[in-house]
Scaffold this motif. Structure first.
Motif, PDB file in Angstrom:
ATOM      1  N   LEU A  84     -20.064 -41.386 -98.887  1.00  0.00           N
ATOM      2  CA  LEU A  84     -19.225 -40.739 -97.878  1.00  0.00           C
ATOM      3  C   LEU A  84     -19.813 -39.395 -97.465  1.00  0.00           C
ATOM      4  O   LEU A  84     -19.736 -39.012 -96.292  1.00  0.00           O
ATOM      5  CB  LEU A  84     -17.804 -40.549 -98.428  1.00  0.00           C
ATOM      6  N   ARG A  85     -20.421 -38.695 -98.412  1.00  0.00           N
ATOM      7  CA  ARG A  85     -21.031 -37.397 -98.094  1.00  0.00           C
ATOM      8  C   ARG A  85     -22.207 -37.569 -97.143  1.00  0.00           C
ATOM      9  O   ARG A  85     -22.368 -36.772 -96.199  1.00  0.00           O
ATOM     10  CB  ARG A  85     -21.496 -36.724 -99.386  1.00  0.00           C
ATOM     11  N   LEU A  86     -23.008 -38.602 -97.366  1.00  0.00           N
ATOM     12  CA  LEU A  86     -24.137 -38.879 -96.488  1.00  0.00           C
ATOM     13  C   LEU A  86     -23.643 -39.191 -95.081  1.00  0.00           C
ATOM     14  O   LEU A  86     -24.206 -38.707 -94.089  1.00  0.00           O
ATOM     15  CB  LEU A  86     -24.955 -40.048 -97.041  1.00  0.00           C
ATOM     16  N   TRP A  87     -22.595 -39.999 -94.982  1.00  0.00           N
ATOM     17  CA  TRP A  87     -22.025 -40.347 -93.678  1.00  0.00           C
ATOM     18  C   TRP A  87     -21.495 -39.098 -92.970  1.00  0.00           C
ATOM     19  O   TRP A  87     -21.720 -38.911 -91.775  1.00  0.00           O
ATOM     20  CB  TRP A  87     -20.905 -41.360 -93.888  1.00  0.00           C
ATOM     21  N   MET A  91     -22.700 -37.548 -89.395  1.00  0.00           N
ATOM     22  CA  MET A  91     -21.758 -37.328 -88.295  1.00  0.00           C
ATOM     23  C   MET A  91     -21.837 -35.894 -87.771  1.00  0.00           C
ATOM     24  O   MET A  91     -21.741 -35.651 -86.571  1.00  0.00           O
ATOM     25  CB  MET A  91     -20.330 -37.641 -88.757  1.00  0.00           C
ATOM     26  N   LEU A  92     -22.009 -34.938 -88.676  1.00  0.00           N
ATOM     27  CA  LEU A  92     -22.131 -33.542 -88.253  1.00  0.00           C
ATOM     28  C   LEU A  92     -23.393 -33.345 -87.414  1.00  0.00           C
ATOM     29  O   LEU A  92     -23.376 -32.624 -86.404  1.00  0.00           O
ATOM     30  CB  LEU A  92     -22.145 -32.619 -89.468  1.00  0.00           C
ATOM     31  N   ARG A  93     -24.486 -33.973 -87.837  1.00  0.00           N
ATOM     32  CA  ARG A  93     -25.722 -33.854 -87.062  1.00  0.00           C
ATOM     33  C   ARG A  93     -25.561 -34.509 -85.689  1.00  0.00           C
ATOM     34  O   ARG A  93     -26.063 -33.998 -84.683  1.00  0.00           O
ATOM     35  CB  ARG A  93     -26.887 -34.482 -87.825  1.00  0.00           C
ATOM     36  N   LEU A  99     -22.547 -35.312 -79.247  1.00  0.00           N
ATOM     37  CA  LEU A  99     -21.260 -34.915 -78.676  1.00  0.00           C
ATOM     38  C   LEU A  99     -21.377 -33.693 -77.773  1.00  0.00           C
ATOM     39  O   LEU A  99     -20.840 -33.685 -76.654  1.00  0.00           O
ATOM     40  CB  LEU A  99     -20.256 -34.643 -79.802  1.00  0.00           C
ATOM     41  N   ILE A 100     -22.065 -32.657 -78.238  1.00  0.00           N
ATOM     42  CA  ILE A 100     -22.163 -31.424 -77.428  1.00  0.00           C
ATOM     43  C   ILE A 100     -22.897 -31.686 -76.111  1.00  0.00           C
ATOM     44  O   ILE A 100     -22.399 -31.303 -75.044  1.00  0.00           O
ATOM     45  CB  ILE A 100     -22.837 -30.300 -78.243  1.00  0.00           C
ATOM     46  N   PRO A 101     -24.075 -32.327 -76.112  1.00  0.00           N
ATOM     47  CA  PRO A 101     -24.716 -32.640 -74.826  1.00  0.00           C
ATOM     48  C   PRO A 101     -23.859 -33.560 -73.957  1.00  0.00           C
ATOM     49  O   PRO A 101     -23.834 -33.413 -72.718  1.00  0.00           O
ATOM     50  CB  PRO A 101     -26.021 -33.329 -75.234  1.00  0.00           C
ATOM     51  N   VAL A 158     -19.622 -46.255 -82.146  1.00  0.00           N
ATOM     52  CA  VAL A 158     -20.145 -47.217 -83.121  1.00  0.00           C
ATOM     53  C   VAL A 158     -20.706 -46.495 -84.350  1.00  0.00           C
ATOM     54  O   VAL A 158     -20.676 -47.033 -85.464  1.00  0.00           O
ATOM     55  CB  VAL A 158     -21.211 -48.134 -82.467  1.00  0.00           C
ATOM     56  N   SER A 159     -21.180 -45.265 -84.171  1.00  0.00           N
ATOM     57  CA  SER A 159     -21.650 -44.484 -85.321  1.00  0.00           C
ATOM     58  C   SER A 159     -20.500 -44.166 -86.278  1.00  0.00           C
ATOM     59  O   SER A 159     -20.684 -44.132 -87.506  1.00  0.00           O
ATOM     60  CB  SER A 159     -22.305 -43.182 -84.852  1.00  0.00           C
ATOM     61  N   LEU A 160     -19.310 -43.932 -85.728  1.00  0.00           N
ATOM     62  CA  LEU A 160     -18.146 -43.682 -86.575  1.00  0.00           C
ATOM     63  C   LEU A 160     -17.788 -44.907 -87.408  1.00  0.00           C
ATOM     64  O   LEU A 160     -17.161 -44.781 -88.467  1.00  0.00           O
ATOM     65  CB  LEU A 160     -16.945 -43.275 -85.712  1.00  0.00           C
ATOM     66  N   LEU A 161     -18.193 -46.078 -86.936  1.00  0.00           N
ATOM     67  CA  LEU A 161     -17.867 -47.328 -87.626  1.00  0.00           C
ATOM     68  C   LEU A 161     -18.937 -47.742 -88.634  1.00  0.00           C
ATOM     69  O   LEU A 161     -18.855 -48.834 -89.197  1.00  0.00           O
ATOM     70  CB  LEU A 161     -17.676 -48.453 -86.601  1.00  0.00           C
TER      71      LEU A 161
END
Length: 351
Positions: A84-87, A91-93, A99-101, A158-161
């Motif tokens: 979970l920490r790796l995920w 997600m933060l990266r 997300l920002i762009p 899809v990355s969230l999944l």
């Protein structure tokens, strides 16, 4: 004695594919529309329309699948063990890189359109693309204000999944899961049932993820199907051009996306194996900027210059204008990078 160039790695193939594929994307959004009822079999072989069908309505269809495959592959490549920490870290990266762009360039498009609504960040274009499924139903793709960024939107979803994707594909039945996804994808049923979660994104991202999770090289897997991929892609592309604006077009396109993506990886590998030339990293790095900006910045002066001053034919204009616009965006990106680098070095010297 003549030295032999090392065979290109998967990372080499991926890095060299990015810019050419993004340039191809510019053709999908530059003078790519054909008449709604146009068909070569009924309307004749007009040069401009044939080019539009071949490039903007056929060849470009492989770009999104290739990038989804790459994204899924890179997400799980070199991952020794899921956590979970790796995920969370991934997600933060991706919040910074995707997300920002995504939000920023949709706001740029909103400024250009001179109005704003929340739909501009998700489904501003409710009918951005149409597919007909095996049951004869029409499925409509949605897109944010900066239309090409639907890919980023779906990629973020899809990355969230990925915890679910990893859980399904890392088990013995992973191959069965991929087979089911393949059938669902080819059927076209429910292709865009949920805005932001398309069957295309789930299938191709999972395909790349499956290769990485099984500890296989992406290029090696593609090369195993090289000859069939070339043949099937050529046949399907020809059939797509001839069947445009018919119900069978969507089914052909879905199959072509798959075979064409495999063919692209194989072709890139063969080209890189045959030459030492590589797109310089500084130039290749501009691909993301070209993708983000090309739908917003049209450079209409090029059209006036080419069609008016030079008086080129519409077919020549269609082939050259998107390429020149992409090159201009590459130049703009490089100027910004050089300027940032100069300012950084100057600040360091003044410390």
């Amino acid at each position: 004695m003549r030295s032999v160039s090392p065979l290109p790695s998967t990372s080499d193939v991926i890095s060299q594919l990015r810019l050419p594929l993004i340039v191809l994307v510019t053709y999908a959004h530059s003078y790519s529309a054909v008449a709604g009822d146009y068909s070569l079999l009924t309307s004749g072989w007009d040069t401009l329309e044939v080019l539009r069908l071949l490039v903007s309505q056929t060849m470009v269809k492989v770009v999104v699948p290739v990038f989804f495959i790459i994204s899924g592959y890179l997400f799980f490549a070199r991952m020794e063990q899921w956590s979970l920490r790796l995920w969370r870290d991934k997600m933060l990266r991706r919040a910074r890189s995707l997300l920002i762009p995504y939000v920023a360039w949709n706001l740029v498009m909103a400024a250009k359109l001179q109005h704003f609504s929340l739909s501009m960040l998700w489904n501003y274009w409710p009918q951005a693309g149409q597919q007909t499924d095996w049951l004869g139903g029409d499925n409509w793709m949605t897109a944010p204000a900066n239309l090409p960024l639907w890919f980023l939107r779906d990629l973020m979803v899809v990355s969230l999944l990925t915890p679910v994707i990893y859980w399904l594909l890392s088990r013995r039945m992973g191959g069965v899961v991929m087979a089911v996804l393949l059938v669902v994808y080819l059927s076209g049923v429910g292709a865009f049932a949920l805005p932001g979660l398309s069957v295309c994104s789930v299938f191709f991202f999972s395909l790349g993820a499956y290769v990485a999770i099984r500890r296989r090289r992406l290029v090696d897997e593609a090369l195993r199907m090289e000859k069939p991929a070339y043949v099937l892609s050529a046949v399907l592309a020809g059939a797509m051009v001839l069947s445009y604006h018919t119900q069978v077009f969507s089914s052909l396109m879905l199959a072509f996306r798959l075979t064409g993506a495999v063919a692209v990886f194989c072709l890139a590998y063969r080209v890189l194996s045959a030459t030492r030339y590589r797109i310089p990293p500084a130039v290749a790095a501009s691909s993301y900027f070209v993708y983000l900006a090309h739908f917003v910045l049209f450079f209409s002066f090029l059209d006036r210059f080419m069609l008016g001053t030079l008086g080129v034919s519409p077919a020549v204009h269609y082939l050259c204008a998107p390429l020149l616009k992409a090159l201009l965006l590459v130049a703009v990106y490089r100027l910004f990078r050089i300027s940032d680098s100069t300012e950084l070095n100057s600040s360091r010297l003044n410390r």
